[in-house]
Design an enzyme around this catalytic site. Structure first.
Site, short mmCIF file in Angstrom:
data_model
loop_
_atom_site.label_atom_id
_atom_site.label_comp_id
_atom_site.label_asym_id
_atom_site.label_seq_id
_atom_site.Cartn_x
_atom_site.Cartn_y
_atom_site.Cartn_z
N GLY A 261 22.98 12.02 52.26
CA GLY A 261 22.31 12.89 53.21
C GLY A 261 21.86 14.18 52.56
O GLY A 261 22.30 14.55 51.48
N CYS A 262 20.97 14.90 53.25
CA CYS A 262 20.39 16.12 52.67
C CYS A 262 21.42 17.24 52.58
O CYS A 262 21.57 17.88 51.52
CB CYS A 262 19.18 16.56 53.49
SG CYS A 262 19.47 16.72 55.27
N PHE A 263 22.17 17.50 53.67
CA PHE A 263 23.22 18.51 53.60
C PHE A 263 24.28 18.10 52.57
O PHE A 263 24.78 18.94 51.82
CB PHE A 263 23.88 18.69 54.96
CG PHE A 263 23.13 19.56 55.92
CD1 PHE A 263 22.77 20.85 55.58
CD2 PHE A 263 22.79 19.09 57.18
CE1 PHE A 263 22.09 21.67 56.49
CE2 PHE A 263 22.11 19.89 58.09
CZ PHE A 263 21.75 21.19 57.74
N SER B 191 23.17 18.92 49.00
CA SER B 191 23.21 20.34 48.66
C SER B 191 24.64 20.82 48.46
O SER B 191 24.93 21.57 47.53
CB SER B 191 22.50 21.17 49.73
OG SER B 191 23.18 21.11 50.97
#
Length: 334
Positions: free
Chosen positions: A146-148, A151
């Site tokens: 996932g994107c979160f 990061s």
């Protein structure tokens, strides 16, 4: 040439895959699938695609399409119902949804349904490119993160490998509206988002189990929606039980990522903002010691490094290609 298919090509991650793969010297996108049966011409949705140049098809998981790799840019809790059929086909699979990222119990809890193919979860390599590169080299199936999660995991991974790991980890992350996807939702309407910042999903966001799985620690995660199209800025806070100095912390990060093409470690005096990574597959990380606390800032483009770009990076690794192929764009700035 590698023949690629994209399921969900008209969504944000799907069209970004299409755009980036069309700049890839070793890939030809031969099959495009849309879940919207009312759309037959790609040009009807995206006028910059030449009319008639791309046929949009309905996807049938039982068909062994003449492709080498299939990208699943589908909503969560969908691909797990197809995978029993898909793994019988000859092509590699890169799933951008959450269906094979986390254990069955976590999936059932956070996504509100029973996993349709739990025995298949172990077939997938988790697609944090910088962490699982060696495993991806021999993989047929990749669960793109996932994107979160990307990061935060990239931001905290070097710290997680120290003697004490990440202690009392808190994360405050800001994301652009594209992270909510293309589906119409009241919370993503212009009047709801413009001139406003919204906290949501604190301690219950679906990416939390991904972070905890990779970092091997509890994570108090609070995401926020901010009025921009794309980008994530994650602010990560941890205790400093080892009493590390700034130089020691910087050395750990620089040593971890010194050979990486897409991860840049910047010094404590350097500015860090989403504009530096918008439109790229880069992640900028700024580790700091402040009042004997560890503070890490991590920025990336949620649609590229947080989704489609990392999927292509993983494909490059799986096929033994240069990881940067199709992903060498400069940022869109300002």
């Amino acid at each position: 040439m590698i023949k690629a298919g994209i399921v969900g090509v008209t969504g944000y991650t799907g069209i970004e895959l299409f755009r980036l793969l069309n700049q890839h010297s070793e890939v030809n996108v031969t099959h495009c699938f849309s879940r919207n049966k009312s759309i037959s011409d790609f040009n009807d949705v995206y006028p910059f695609v030449e009319s008639g140049s791309v046929e949009l098809m309905s996807f049938d998981p039982s068909i062994d399409y003449p492709i080498d790799v299939l990208f699943l840019a589908t909503p969560h809790a969908q691909s797990h119902n197809w995978m029993k059929d898909l793994v019988n086909h000859k092509y590699k699979i890169i799933d951008l949804s959450a269906d094979f990222r986390i254990p069955e119990l976590s999936f059932n809890t956070f996504y509100g349904c029973d996993h349709g193919y739990p025995e298949g979860i172990g077939k997938f390599v988790r697609g944090f490119s910088e962490i699982y590169r060696e495993q991806l080299k021999n993989a047929d199936y990749c669960a793109n993160p996932g994107c979160f999660s990307t990061s935060v995991v990239l931001g905290a991974y070097p710290l997680s490998k120290t003697e004490t790991g990440c202690v009392n980890m808190l994360v405050d992350a800001k994301s652009g509206v594209s992270g909510k996807g293309k589906k119409v939702d009241e919370s993503s309407l212009y009047c709801e988002v413009n001139e406003s910042t919204m906290a949501y999903g604190t301690f219950c966001h679906r990416h939390t189990p991904e972070m905890e799985l990779e970092l091997n620690c509890p994570v108090l995660f609070s995401p926020h929606l901010v009025p921009m199209n794309r980008g994530i800025l994650a602010s990560i806070y941890c205790d400093n039980p080892l009493g590390m100095t700034q130089d020691e912390l910087s050395d750990i990060y620089e040593d971890t990522y010194k050979d990486e093409s897409f991860v840049r470690v910047v010094g404590p005096e350097s500015p860090i903002k989403t504009h530096y990574v918008t439109g790229t597959n880069n992640c900028f990380i700024k580790p700091m010691i402040i009042k004997n606390k560890i503070v890490i800032f991590s920025v990336l483009d949620n649609v590229i490094k947080g989704a489609s770009g990392q999927a292509i990076q993983n494909m490059n690794i799986m096929y033994g290609l240069n990881e940067t192929l199709g992903l060498s764009q400069l940022p869109i700035f300002p």
